[in-house]
Design an enzyme around this catalytic site. Sequence first.
Site, PDB file in Angstrom:
ATOM      1  N   LYS A  50       0.839  -1.195   0.000  1.00  0.00           N
ATOM      2  CA  LYS A  50       0.000   0.000   0.000  1.00  0.00           C
ATOM      3  C   LYS A  50       0.878   1.252   0.000  1.00  0.00           C
ATOM      4  O   LYS A  50       2.080   1.189   0.266  1.00  0.00           O
ATOM      5  CB  LYS A  50      -0.915  -0.003   1.233  1.00  0.00           C
ATOM      6  CG  LYS A  50      -0.163   0.053   2.575  1.00  0.00           C
ATOM      7  CD  LYS A  50      -1.124   0.038   3.737  1.00  0.00           C
ATOM      8  CE  LYS A  50      -0.346   0.125   5.068  1.00  0.00           C
ATOM      9  NZ  LYS A  50      -1.254   0.185   6.223  1.00  0.00           N
ATOM     10  N   TYR A 270      15.639  31.010   6.272  1.00  0.00           N
ATOM     11  CA  TYR A 270      14.622  31.911   6.805  1.00  0.00           C
ATOM     12  C   TYR A 270      14.809  32.188   8.294  1.00  0.00           C
ATOM     13  O   TYR A 270      15.034  31.266   9.086  1.00  0.00           O
ATOM     14  CB  TYR A 270      13.234  31.310   6.586  1.00  0.00           C
ATOM     15  CG  TYR A 270      12.826  31.183   5.141  1.00  0.00           C
ATOM     16  CD1 TYR A 270      12.710  32.304   4.332  1.00  0.00           C
ATOM     17  CD2 TYR A 270      12.533  29.937   4.605  1.00  0.00           C
ATOM     18  CE1 TYR A 270      12.321  32.186   2.999  1.00  0.00           C
ATOM     19  CE2 TYR A 270      12.134  29.803   3.276  1.00  0.00           C
ATOM     20  CZ  TYR A 270      12.040  30.943   2.479  1.00  0.00           C
ATOM     21  OH  TYR A 270      11.660  30.817   1.172  1.00  0.00           O
TER      22      TYR A 270
END
Length: 380
Positions: A50, A270
């Site tokens: 999956k 940042y």
Amino acid sequence: MNLVQSPSRHRPAVRGTAGLSEAVVDLSAVRDNIRTFRRLVPAGVMAVVKADAFGHGAVPVARAAVEAGVTWLGVARAEEALQLRAAGLTVPILTWLYDAAELMLLGDVDVDVSVSTIAELQRVLSNPSVHHVQLKLDTGLHRSGSAPDQWIEVTRAAAHYEALGALTVRGIWSHLSHGDSPDAVQSRRQLQLLRTGVILARRAGLRPSVVHLANSAGAITLDAPDLDLVRIGAGLYGIDETGIGLRPAMRLMSKLAQVRRIRAGEGVSYGHDFVAERDTTVALVPLGYADGIPRIATGQASVLCRGVRMPVIGRIAMDQFVVDAGELPVEAGEPVTIFGDGLRGEPTAQDWADWAGTIPHEIYCGIGSRVARRYEEAAR
């Protein structure tokens, strides 16, 4: 280590757009991990592929798993099962999350669907193309499955419709809540509830050909020789929760995109959360949180370049992050290992999970589609 491509197995060498970064998947590790479980566990193996095989690539991994002897494939969603069938995989497949509109497609390609309630059973019966179902009993995870007090009704109804030739109940299953726990008291309790559920189903007239409960960890921690299958998901990819010697199948690679010198007192990324205490060389790695690099690992993580661990500095951005190379004379284009099996000194997916406060499953599944997957056969 001798790396050998295997075009004779009809696998793509690369899936995705080749670029600065790639996830290299060693399919021989997948096979080795399956063989480890087959050696230790008497039951058959369902390979759970999956979520695009936990980010490793569902079709190549499923093919490798079948070559290594798995007898079933398991997926969460209908489209995942359809993808495997479209790729030519013919072994039995179980899916447990599907929409009513998808049932006809699943039936057309003979995919087993999980059923937990009378309402789900009725939806399946409204699509006569669906032939095989597996009844799920909730033994304690309390996420899906028939409640124990409704189980007799579900099994009697399923047996009635099976007798009419409307469907076949091929399996009965459940899912562990504490499969990776050293204390297996809860798992043993769930096993006993499942055994009771199977007895009741047989009394109703059902004769399931497979009964399964254990996940990768539970396959090792739970003694259940009477069950037919174990569902191997995490262990398939080398997530070794019980220390049985599994091999991680993926390593995440990139290349330094830019290199520059900064002076003491200058900040990086940042907010300048990182400010250099000395003159140093910093390098840009073209991966970010859009590619699955967890932003929360800022200030803790490191990568391997030229055999040296380089700390990640400054905030991890959407598309890139920065590492401190110190005085190492690196250049743009230098290969970087984000994670691997750790044998060369690089971080592992478990390291990144620890830095991010999560599990390696999430690290693997988070590697985004911008990162190409390349497949290899690595002989040890």
